[in-house]
Design a protein around this motif. Structure first.
Motif, PDB file in Angstrom:
ATOM      1  N   MET A   6      -0.230  -7.229   2.168  1.00 28.89           N
ATOM      2  CA  MET A   6      -1.567  -7.764   2.401  1.00 28.89           C
ATOM      3  C   MET A   6      -1.720  -9.212   1.911  1.00 28.89           C
ATOM      4  SD  MET A   6      -2.792  -5.367   4.058  1.00 28.89           S
ATOM      5  CE  MET A   6      -4.518  -5.751   4.177  1.00 28.89           C
ATOM      6  N   ARG A   7      -0.750 -10.029   2.266  1.00 27.35           N
ATOM      7  CA  ARG A   7      -0.856 -11.456   1.952  1.00 27.35           C
ATOM      8  C   ARG A   7      -0.389 -12.241   3.165  1.00 27.35           C
ATOM      9  NH1 ARG A   7      -0.755 -13.586  -3.323  1.00 27.35           N
ATOM     10  NH2 ARG A   7       0.306 -15.347  -2.377  1.00 27.35           N
ATOM     11  N   ILE A   8      -1.030 -13.394   3.352  1.00 29.68           N
ATOM     12  CA  ILE A   8      -0.579 -14.293   4.419  1.00 29.68           C
ATOM     13  C   ILE A   8       0.554 -15.138   3.840  1.00 29.68           C
ATOM     14  CG2 ILE A   8      -1.277 -16.293   5.804  1.00 29.68           C
ATOM     15  CD1 ILE A   8      -4.088 -14.944   5.927  1.00 29.68           C
ATOM     16  N   LEU A   9       1.628 -15.285   4.603  1.00 29.81           N
ATOM     17  CA  LEU A   9       2.777 -16.044   4.087  1.00 29.81           C
ATOM     18  C   LEU A   9       2.546 -17.551   4.270  1.00 29.81           C
ATOM     19  CD1 LEU A   9       5.845 -13.990   5.406  1.00 29.81           C
ATOM     20  CD2 LEU A   9       4.296 -13.490   3.499  1.00 29.81           C
TER      21      LEU A   9
ATOM     22  N   ASN B 268       6.912  -8.353  11.320  1.00 27.68           N
ATOM     23  CA  ASN B 268       5.675  -7.705  10.878  1.00 27.68           C
ATOM     24  C   ASN B 268       5.309  -6.634  11.888  1.00 27.68           C
ATOM     25  OD1 ASN B 268       3.267  -7.326   9.323  1.00 27.68           O
ATOM     26  ND2 ASN B 268       2.140  -8.474  10.887  1.00 27.68           N
ATOM     27  N   ILE B 269       4.595  -5.613  11.407  1.00 25.85           N
ATOM     28  CA  ILE B 269       4.032  -4.629  12.342  1.00 25.85           C
ATOM     29  C   ILE B 269       2.520  -4.707  12.268  1.00 25.85           C
ATOM     30  CG2 ILE B 269       4.172  -2.669  10.721  1.00 25.85           C
ATOM     31  CD1 ILE B 269       5.015  -1.164  13.551  1.00 25.85           C
ATOM     32  N   HIS B 270       1.912  -4.683  13.456  1.00 26.37           N
ATOM     33  CA  HIS B 270       0.464  -4.852  13.540  1.00 26.37           C
ATOM     34  C   HIS B 270      -0.119  -3.698  14.360  1.00 26.37           C
ATOM     35  CE1 HIS B 270      -3.290  -7.040  13.560  1.00 26.37           C
ATOM     36  NE2 HIS B 270      -3.414  -6.737  14.840  1.00 26.37           N
ATOM     37  N   PRO B 271      -1.208  -3.085  13.876  1.00 25.96           N
ATOM     38  CA  PRO B 271      -1.717  -1.890  14.562  1.00 25.96           C
ATOM     39  C   PRO B 271      -2.655  -2.179  15.735  1.00 25.96           C
ATOM     40  CG  PRO B 271      -2.877  -2.187  12.491  1.00 25.96           C
ATOM     41  CD  PRO B 271      -1.893  -3.321  12.601  1.00 25.96           C
ATOM     42  N   ALA B 272      -2.253  -3.075  16.614  1.00 29.81           N
ATOM     43  CA  ALA B 272      -2.989  -3.352  17.856  1.00 29.81           C
ATOM     44  C   ALA B 272      -2.010  -3.986  18.829  1.00 29.81           C
ATOM     45  CB  ALA B 272      -4.169  -4.288  17.599  1.00 29.81           C
ATOM     46  N   LEU B 273      -2.456  -4.078  20.079  1.00 28.99           N
ATOM     47  CA  LEU B 273      -1.604  -4.706  21.095  1.00 28.99           C
ATOM     48  C   LEU B 273      -1.865  -6.209  21.090  1.00 28.99           C
ATOM     49  CD1 LEU B 273      -1.951  -2.129  24.025  1.00 28.99           C
ATOM     50  CD2 LEU B 273       0.039  -2.509  22.550  1.00 28.99           C
ATOM     51  N   LEU B 274      -1.115  -6.928  20.296  1.00 27.54           N
ATOM     52  CA  LEU B 274      -1.298  -8.390  20.236  1.00 27.54           C
ATOM     53  C   LEU B 274      -1.028  -8.987  21.611  1.00 27.54           C
ATOM     54  CD1 LEU B 274       0.422  -9.095  16.802  1.00 27.54           C
ATOM     55  CD2 LEU B 274      -2.019  -9.243  17.313  1.00 27.54           C
ATOM     56  N   PRO B 275      -1.710 -10.055  22.038  1.00 31.53           N
ATOM     57  CA  PRO B 275      -2.573 -10.878  21.189  1.00 31.53           C
ATOM     58  C   PRO B 275      -4.000 -10.374  21.049  1.00 31.53           C
ATOM     59  CG  PRO B 275      -2.386 -11.873  23.352  1.00 31.53           C
ATOM     60  CD  PRO B 275      -1.498 -10.667  23.364  1.00 31.53           C
ATOM     61  N   SER B 276      -4.301  -9.136  21.520  1.00 32.39           N
ATOM     62  CA  SER B 276      -5.636  -8.592  21.257  1.00 32.39           C
ATOM     63  C   SER B 276      -5.731  -8.152  19.795  1.00 32.39           C
ATOM     64  CB  SER B 276      -5.892  -7.360  22.118  1.00 32.39           C
ATOM     65  OG  SER B 276      -5.985  -7.721  23.467  1.00 32.39           O
ATOM     66  N   PHE B 277      -6.862  -8.391  19.235  1.00 30.28           N
ATOM     67  CA  PHE B 277      -7.217  -7.897  17.907  1.00 30.28           C
ATOM     68  C   PHE B 277      -6.220  -8.265  16.801  1.00 30.28           C
ATOM     69  CE2 PHE B 277      -8.731  -4.695  21.066  1.00 30.28           C
ATOM     70  CZ  PHE B 277     -10.035  -5.148  21.112  1.00 30.28           C
ATOM     71  N   PRO B 278      -6.041  -9.540  16.553  1.00 31.84           N
ATOM     72  CA  PRO B 278      -5.292  -9.936  15.348  1.00 31.84           C
ATOM     73  C   PRO B 278      -6.174  -9.715  14.117  1.00 31.84           C
ATOM     74  CG  PRO B 278      -6.168 -11.883  16.460  1.00 31.84           C
ATOM     75  CD  PRO B 278      -6.541 -10.690  17.318  1.00 31.84           C
ATOM     76  N   GLY B 279      -5.607  -9.829  12.945  1.00 33.35           N
ATOM     77  CA  GLY B 279      -6.399  -9.746  11.706  1.00 33.35           C
ATOM     78  C   GLY B 279      -6.490  -8.332  11.156  1.00 33.35           C
ATOM     79  N   LEU B 280      -7.607  -8.059  10.499  1.00 34.57           N
ATOM     80  CA  LEU B 280      -7.755  -6.794   9.770  1.00 34.57           C
ATOM     81  C   LEU B 280      -8.731  -5.856  10.478  1.00 34.57           C
ATOM     82  CD1 LEU B 280      -7.986  -8.240   6.140  1.00 34.57           C
ATOM     83  CD2 LEU B 280      -6.011  -7.114   7.200  1.00 34.57           C
ATOM     84  N   LYS B 281      -8.725  -4.573  10.064  1.00 37.24           N
ATOM     85  CA  LYS B 281      -9.663  -3.568  10.589  1.00 37.24           C
ATOM     86  C   LYS B 281      -9.611  -3.502  12.105  1.00 37.24           C
ATOM     87  CE  LYS B 281     -12.208  -2.242   6.973  1.00 37.24           C
ATOM     88  NZ  LYS B 281     -12.415  -0.811   6.917  1.00 37.24           N
ATOM     89  N   VAL B 282      -8.430  -3.568  12.653  1.00 38.58           N
ATOM     90  CA  VAL B 282      -8.316  -3.752  14.104  1.00 38.58           C
ATOM     91  C   VAL B 282      -8.506  -2.457  14.891  1.00 38.58           C
ATOM     92  CG1 VAL B 282      -6.958  -5.840  13.913  1.00 38.58           C
ATOM     93  CG2 VAL B 282      -5.793  -3.636  13.975  1.00 38.58           C
ATOM     94  N   GLN B 283      -8.324  -1.309  14.238  1.00 41.88           N
ATOM     95  CA  GLN B 283      -8.579  -0.054  14.962  1.00 41.88           C
ATOM     96  C   GLN B 283     -10.080   0.037  15.254  1.00 41.88           C
ATOM     97  OE1 GLN B 283      -6.957  -0.277  12.017  1.00 41.88           O
ATOM     98  NE2 GLN B 283      -4.977   0.781  12.173  1.00 41.88           N
ATOM     99  N   LYS B 284     -10.905  -0.338  14.288  1.00 39.53           N
ATOM    100  CA  LYS B 284     -12.366  -0.336  14.494  1.00 39.53           C
ATOM    101  C   LYS B 284     -12.742  -1.375  15.559  1.00 39.53           C
ATOM    102  CE  LYS B 284     -16.798  -0.538  12.086  1.00 39.53           C
ATOM    103  NZ  LYS B 284     -17.432  -1.074  13.246  1.00 39.53           N
TER     104      LYS B 284
ATOM    105  N   GLY C  75       0.794  -1.229   0.000  1.00 39.43           N
ATOM    106  CA  GLY C  75       0.000   0.000   0.000  1.00 39.43           C
ATOM    107  C   GLY C  75       0.821   1.271   0.000  1.00 39.43           C
ATOM    108  N   ARG C  76       0.401   2.196   0.872  1.00 38.57           N
ATOM    109  CA  ARG C  76       0.955   3.563   0.822  1.00 38.57           C
ATOM    110  C   ARG C  76       2.396   3.629   1.317  1.00 38.57           C
ATOM    111  NH1 ARG C  76      -2.351   5.150   6.318  1.00 38.57           N
ATOM    112  NH2 ARG C  76      -1.473   3.291   7.238  1.00 38.57           N
ATOM    113  N   GLY C  77       2.804   2.700   2.175  1.00 34.95           N
ATOM    114  CA  GLY C  77       4.221   2.609   2.518  1.00 34.95           C
ATOM    115  C   GLY C  77       4.747   3.648   3.492  1.00 34.95           C
ATOM    116  N   THR C  78       3.923   4.081   4.456  1.00 33.57           N
ATOM    117  CA  THR C  78       4.480   5.047   5.418  1.00 33.57           C
ATOM    118  C   THR C  78       5.494   4.384   6.351  1.00 33.57           C
ATOM    119  OG1 THR C  78       2.731   4.810   7.085  1.00 33.57           O
ATOM    120  CG2 THR C  78       2.376   6.479   5.374  1.00 33.57           C
ATOM    121  N   ASN C  79       5.314   3.115   6.639  1.00 32.86           N
ATOM    122  CA  ASN C  79       6.328   2.437   7.462  1.00 32.86           C
ATOM    123  C   ASN C  79       7.627   2.266   6.688  1.00 32.86           C
ATOM    124  OD1 ASN C  79       5.457   1.528  10.283  1.00 32.86           O
ATOM    125  ND2 ASN C  79       3.635   1.105   9.048  1.00 32.86           N
TER     126      ASN C  79
END
Ligand code: GRF
Length: 225
Positions: free
Chosen positions: A95-98, A112-128, A15-19
């Motif tokens: 956006m692919r599972i290895l 990998n970087i994930h936008p939630a505090l794992l192990p809470s909210f794995p997967g997609l749309k996790v901010q919502k 995607g946009r690549g800010t990281n």
């Protein structure tokens, strides 16, 4: 982007690549001793490719279509990464599972970087998901990739408050600012050989402890003394 003695990394982005940009900036500022050997994307339109090209970083576009299996696709990507001498694979909004094949090709050498505090909210749309669940804190996690989805050993996390009036966008933005700080840091710790994986735990050798400081949300206003 090459530097003497720098850790050769490959960044995968869709995607946009800010990281990716935060990693490039950290390298340029001398805070991160890594060299990006290649940026790989499954999406020819990814703005991440533009960012890479702007800095003269080689790019490889490998569109998803035309592969009979996940592993077939991954063989192609692994070959590119190995040919370029990559020692650490950095997923930055890929956006692919290895496949297990990919993960076994770089054991504990994929982050990998994930936008939630794992192990809470794995997967997609996790901010919502975090807002809908009603948690008072969220954050981001850099972890090694294992064969599960967002399940690998955790390297570093940053916490942010979730406010009553947050939208998915405002929370995502607050989290993203922290992503840009912790991802280059995690890669630098790897480059320095400080990360020791013991089972699920990643220990950081010879490193300062985080300050013992609590955050409370909403704040406590009835404290004595
Ligand atoms: C980030 O939120 C990251 O946590 C997730 O994908 C998003 C990528 O954003 N894995 P960007 O492409 O780096 O801007």
């Amino acid at each position: 982007m090459r530097q003497e003695g720098a850790l050769p990394i490959g960044v995968l982005a869709s995607g946009r690549g800010t990281n990716l940009q935060a990693i490039i900036d950290a390298i340029r500022a001398g805070r991160l001793k890594a060299s990006i050997r290649v940026v790989v994307s499954n999406n020819p339109e990814a703005y991440a490719l533009e960012r890479a090209r702007n800095w003269g970083i080689p790019v490889e576009v490998i569109p998803d279509k035309g592969f009979s299996s996940r592993e077939d696709y991954d063989r192609e990507v692994v070959k590119v990464l190995k040919d370029r001498g990559v020692e650490l694979v950095v997923l930055a909004g890929f956006m692919r599972i290895l496949s297990p094949y990919f993960v076994r090709s770089f054991p504990m050498r994929i982050m990998n970087i994930h936008p939630a505090l794992l192990p809470s909210f794995p997967g997609l749309k996790v901010q919502k998901k975090a807002i809908d669940y009603g948690v008072k804190f969220s954050g981001c996690t850099v972890h090694f990739v294992d064969e599960g989805v967002d399940t690998g050993p955790i390297i570093i996390q940053a916490v942010v408050p979730v406010y009553d009036d947050d939208t998915e966008e405002t929370l995502a933005e607050r989290i993203l600012r922290e992503e840009h700080r912790i991802y280059p840091q995690a890669i630098q710790l790897f480059a320095e050989g400080r990360l020791v994986v013991e089972g699920r735990r990643v220990l950081v050798k010879d490193y300062p402890r985080a300050e013992e400081r609590s955050m409370v949300n909403p704040p406590v206003t009835i404290d004595g003394e």
